[in-house]
Each structure stands twice: as C-alpha cells, then as structure tokens.
Design a protein around this motif. Structure first.
Motif, PDB file in Angstrom:
ATOM      1  N   THR A  97      -4.288  23.519  48.246  1.00 41.98           N
ATOM      2  CA  THR A  97      -4.533  24.845  47.695  1.00 41.98           C
ATOM      3  C   THR A  97      -3.216  25.603  47.592  1.00 41.98           C
ATOM      4  O   THR A  97      -2.260  25.302  48.306  1.00 41.98           O
ATOM      5  CB  THR A  97      -5.494  25.660  48.583  1.00 41.98           C
ATOM      6  N   GLY A  98      -3.200  26.591  46.723  1.00 40.48           N
ATOM      7  CA  GLY A  98      -2.007  27.415  46.585  1.00 40.48           C
ATOM      8  C   GLY A  98      -1.661  28.134  47.871  1.00 40.48           C
ATOM      9  O   GLY A  98      -0.503  28.176  48.285  1.00 40.48           O
ATOM     10  N   ALA A  99      -2.670  28.692  48.534  1.00 46.24           N
ATOM     11  CA  ALA A  99      -2.424  29.425  49.784  1.00 46.24           C
ATOM     12  C   ALA A  99      -1.894  28.499  50.871  1.00 46.24           C
ATOM     13  O   ALA A  99      -0.975  28.854  51.613  1.00 46.24           O
ATOM     14  CB  ALA A  99      -3.703  30.111  50.251  1.00 46.24           C
ATOM     15  N   GLY A 100      -2.468  27.310  50.969  1.00 46.21           N
ATOM     16  CA  GLY A 100      -2.018  26.354  51.983  1.00 46.21           C
ATOM     17  C   GLY A 100      -0.594  25.895  51.740  1.00 46.21           C
ATOM     18  O   GLY A 100       0.216  25.807  52.666  1.00 46.21           O
ATOM     19  N   LEU A 101      -0.270  25.593  50.487  1.00 51.62           N
ATOM     20  CA  LEU A 101       1.086  25.161  50.176  1.00 51.62           C
ATOM     21  C   LEU A 101       2.073  26.311  50.331  1.00 51.62           C
ATOM     22  O   LEU A 101       3.206  26.102  50.775  1.00 51.62           O
ATOM     23  CB  LEU A 101       1.157  24.565  48.766  1.00 51.62           C
ATOM     24  N   ALA A 102       1.668  27.530  50.002  1.00 47.08           N
ATOM     25  CA  ALA A 102       2.549  28.694  50.176  1.00 47.08           C
ATOM     26  C   ALA A 102       2.956  28.823  51.642  1.00 47.08           C
ATOM     27  O   ALA A 102       4.124  29.058  51.961  1.00 47.08           O
ATOM     28  CB  ALA A 102       1.851  29.966  49.696  1.00 47.08           C
ATOM     29  N   LYS A 103       2.003  28.647  52.534  1.00 42.76           N
ATOM     30  CA  LYS A 103       2.295  28.713  53.971  1.00 42.76           C
ATOM     31  C   LYS A 103       3.280  27.620  54.370  1.00 42.76           C
ATOM     32  O   LYS A 103       4.242  27.867  55.108  1.00 42.76           O
ATOM     33  CB  LYS A 103       0.988  28.564  54.754  1.00 42.76           C
ATOM     34  N   ARG A 104       3.072  26.437  53.850  1.00 40.96           N
ATOM     35  CA  ARG A 104       3.957  25.305  54.151  1.00 40.96           C
ATOM     36  C   ARG A 104       5.369  25.539  53.605  1.00 40.96           C
ATOM     37  O   ARG A 104       6.364  25.214  54.253  1.00 40.96           O
ATOM     38  CB  ARG A 104       3.329  24.048  53.545  1.00 40.96           C
ATOM     39  N   LEU A 105       5.462  26.090  52.401  1.00 41.47           N
ATOM     40  CA  LEU A 105       6.768  26.383  51.806  1.00 41.47           C
ATOM     41  C   LEU A 105       7.528  27.429  52.620  1.00 41.47           C
ATOM     42  O   LEU A 105       8.739  27.299  52.836  1.00 41.47           O
ATOM     43  CB  LEU A 105       6.600  26.883  50.366  1.00 41.47           C
ATOM     44  N   ARG A 106       6.827  28.462  53.054  1.00 45.57           N
ATOM     45  CA  ARG A 106       7.485  29.499  53.862  1.00 45.57           C
ATOM     46  C   ARG A 106       7.986  28.928  55.186  1.00 45.57           C
ATOM     47  O   ARG A 106       9.067  29.286  55.655  1.00 45.57           O
ATOM     48  CB  ARG A 106       6.530  30.658  54.094  1.00 45.57           C
ATOM     49  N   HIS A 107       7.200  28.063  55.793  1.00 46.49           N
ATOM     50  CA  HIS A 107       7.619  27.414  57.044  1.00 46.49           C
ATOM     51  C   HIS A 107       8.893  26.593  56.791  1.00 46.49           C
ATOM     52  O   HIS A 107       9.853  26.670  57.559  1.00 46.49           O
ATOM     53  CB  HIS A 107       6.488  26.521  57.562  1.00 46.49           C
ATOM     54  N   HIS A 108       8.901  25.838  55.706  1.00 48.20           N
ATOM     55  CA  HIS A 108      10.077  25.031  55.356  1.00 48.20           C
ATOM     56  C   HIS A 108      11.309  25.925  55.159  1.00 48.20           C
ATOM     57  O   HIS A 108      12.399  25.608  55.644  1.00 48.20           O
ATOM     58  CB  HIS A 108       9.800  24.219  54.082  1.00 48.20           C
ATOM     59  N   ALA A 109      11.134  27.039  54.441  1.00 47.26           N
ATOM     60  CA  ALA A 109      12.262  27.943  54.175  1.00 47.26           C
ATOM     61  C   ALA A 109      12.824  28.521  55.471  1.00 47.26           C
ATOM     62  O   ALA A 109      14.041  28.602  55.644  1.00 47.26           O
ATOM     63  CB  ALA A 109      11.826  29.057  53.226  1.00 47.26           C
ATOM     64  N   ARG A 110      11.931  28.920  56.391  1.00 48.08           N
ATOM     65  CA  ARG A 110      12.402  29.465  57.680  1.00 48.08           C
ATOM     66  C   ARG A 110      13.204  28.424  58.453  1.00 48.08           C
ATOM     67  O   ARG A 110      14.268  28.722  58.990  1.00 48.08           O
ATOM     68  CB  ARG A 110      11.221  29.936  58.523  1.00 48.08           C
ATOM     69  N   TRP A 111      12.690  27.187  58.517  1.00 43.61           N
ATOM     70  CA  TRP A 111      13.394  26.148  59.270  1.00 43.61           C
ATOM     71  C   TRP A 111      14.705  25.753  58.603  1.00 43.61           C
ATOM     72  O   TRP A 111      15.694  25.483  59.279  1.00 43.61           O
ATOM     73  CB  TRP A 111      12.503  24.931  59.496  1.00 43.61           C
ATOM     74  N   SER A 112      14.730  25.743  57.291  1.00 40.63           N
ATOM     75  CA  SER A 112      15.978  25.422  56.579  1.00 40.63           C
ATOM     76  C   SER A 112      17.037  26.472  56.866  1.00 40.63           C
ATOM     77  O   SER A 112      18.208  26.148  57.080  1.00 40.63           O
ATOM     78  CB  SER A 112      15.724  25.335  55.074  1.00 40.63           C
ATOM     79  N   GLU A 113      16.628  27.730  56.869  1.00 39.74           N
ATOM     80  CA  GLU A 113      17.564  28.815  57.154  1.00 39.74           C
ATOM     81  C   GLU A 113      18.087  28.716  58.596  1.00 39.74           C
ATOM     82  O   GLU A 113      19.280  28.859  58.845  1.00 39.74           O
ATOM     83  CB  GLU A 113      16.879  30.158  56.927  1.00 39.74           C
ATOM     84  N   ARG A 114      17.197  28.472  59.537  1.00 37.98           N
ATOM     85  CA  ARG A 114      17.616  28.320  60.946  1.00 37.98           C
ATOM     86  C   ARG A 114      18.559  27.138  61.124  1.00 37.98           C
ATOM     87  O   ARG A 114      19.556  27.231  61.833  1.00 37.98           O
ATOM     88  CB  ARG A 114      16.390  28.129  61.839  1.00 37.98           C
ATOM     89  N   ARG A 115      18.231  26.027  60.473  1.00 35.67           N
ATOM     90  CA  ARG A 115      19.069  24.828  60.582  1.00 35.67           C
ATOM     91  C   ARG A 115      20.458  25.112  60.022  1.00 35.67           C
ATOM     92  O   ARG A 115      21.471  24.719  60.598  1.00 35.67           O
ATOM     93  CB  ARG A 115      18.393  23.671  59.840  1.00 35.67           C
ATOM     94  N   ALA A 116      20.537  25.822  58.911  1.00 39.46           N
ATOM     95  CA  ALA A 116      21.826  26.152  58.306  1.00 39.46           C
ATOM     96  C   ALA A 116      22.647  27.074  59.215  1.00 39.46           C
ATOM     97  O   ALA A 116      23.854  26.875  59.384  1.00 39.46           O
ATOM     98  CB  ALA A 116      21.620  26.796  56.944  1.00 39.46           C
ATOM     99  N   ARG A 117      21.993  28.069  59.806  1.00 40.58           N
ATOM    100  CA  ARG A 117      22.709  28.970  60.731  1.00 40.58           C
ATOM    101  C   ARG A 117      23.214  28.213  61.947  1.00 40.58           C
ATOM    102  O   ARG A 117      24.346  28.400  62.389  1.00 40.58           O
ATOM    103  CB  ARG A 117      21.804  30.128  61.162  1.00 40.58           C
ATOM    104  N   TRP A 118      22.365  27.358  62.518  1.00 44.06           N
ATOM    105  CA  TRP A 118      22.745  26.579  63.695  1.00 44.06           C
ATOM    106  C   TRP A 118      23.907  25.652  63.370  1.00 44.06           C
ATOM    107  O   TRP A 118      24.890  25.576  64.096  1.00 44.06           O
ATOM    108  CB  TRP A 118      21.542  25.795  64.212  1.00 44.06           C
ATOM    109  N   SER A 119      23.812  24.968  62.253  1.00 45.91           N
ATOM    110  CA  SER A 119      24.866  24.052  61.839  1.00 45.91           C
ATOM    111  C   SER A 119      26.181  24.801  61.637  1.00 45.91           C
ATOM    112  O   SER A 119      27.244  24.346  62.058  1.00 45.91           O
ATOM    113  CB  SER A 119      24.447  23.346  60.548  1.00 45.91           C
ATOM    114  N   GLY A 120      26.118  25.981  60.995  1.00 48.35           N
ATOM    115  CA  GLY A 120      27.311  26.786  60.787  1.00 48.35           C
ATOM    116  C   GLY A 120      27.937  27.233  62.102  1.00 48.35           C
ATOM    117  O   GLY A 120      29.158  27.210  62.259  1.00 48.35           O
TER     118      GLY A 120
END
Length: 149
Positions: free
Chosen positions: A116-139
């Motif tokens: 569903t759109g709502a389910g995938l939206a939640k998954r995409l937001r989770h991915h974006a948060r973790w990608s941002e955290r990973r980038a900050r940590w790596s930096g």
C-alpha cells in the motif's frame, strides 16, 4: 465566479512552468515527497517482482504498471525537481538508492500481502532516517581519523 468540482479544475487548469530552477532538495527531502505522493495514491500498489534475479541493466530498465515508480513519476513536483522517468534506474538515481536499497524497499519478496502507499511511505521514511544517521556517523568517524575531505 463559477463553481467547479476539483476534477473539473484539474482537467481544465493551465499549467505554468516554474520560473528558474526549483531549489535543490536532499535525497531525504525527495524521499519525503515520494512518501507523500504514495499516501495520496490510496489503494494497493504492485510491488516490483523478483529484482534479485535481474542483471544490473535489467534492474535499471525495470518498469511496471501501478508501481511506486509510476506514482512517483506521475507527481508533478517530483518531475519538476528532476525525476526523469518511471524506470527503476531513474528512481534509484533521483532518490539516491543503491541496488540493495531498491530491493529492500520495493521488491515483492519484502512485502507480505498487498503493498500500500501508506505502508511503503512509512518504509521510505524509515530508510531516509537511517541513511541520514549513517551518513552523519560515517562523517564523524572520518573527521575523527582526519580523513574528511
């Protein structure tokens, strides 16, 4: 002033192109726009099928009807910000997704039941948060060891 229902307004509206280039969005901001488009979509979506069995060229060329890719490309804001098409490669480039990210987020083997759109939206937001955290940590680690550019 004539009273019109929203569908009439949309079908007769004159589209005015953006003046200049829209502001550059981060990958996280682009994913958030995609999530909002998916939430507006409503109804089931078709997950991408068997991505893990495709070659790199086949993966990038992948298209399908009623997929999260078509929802993204049908959104005028995402197109205005540079989404070039409805292929998986176009989405991967625009949303900064790796092959692995695309598989985890969009492949049918990671969606039990209906996508569903709502389910995938939640998954995409989770991915974006973790990608941002990973980038900050790596930096931070790179700066700590004096390897930052």
């Amino acid at each position: 002033m004539k009273h019109q229902i929203p569908d009439e307004i949309i079908s007769t509206a004159e589209l005015i192109p953006l003046i200049g280039n829209p502001a550059k969005l981060s990958a996280g901001e682009r994913i958030e726009l995609w999530a909002k488009a998916l939430e507006r979509h409503g109804g089931p979506l078709s997950a991408l099928r068997r991505l893990e069995h495709l070659s790199s060229d086949e993966l990038r060329a992948y298209r399908g009807g009623n997929t999260p890719l078509t929802v993204a490309f049908s959104d005028p804001v995402l197109r205005a910000h540079g989404l070039k098409g409805d292929s998986l490669g176009d989405a991967m480039d625009f949303f900064a997704l790796s092959d692995r990210d695309a598989h985890w987020l969009l492949c049918d083997c990671h969606h039990v039941g209906t996508m569903t759109g709502a389910g995938l939206a939640k998954r995409l937001r989770h991915h974006a948060r973790w990608s941002e955290r990973r980038a900050r940590w790596s930096g931070a680690v790179m700066r700590f060891f004096g390897l930052a550019r």
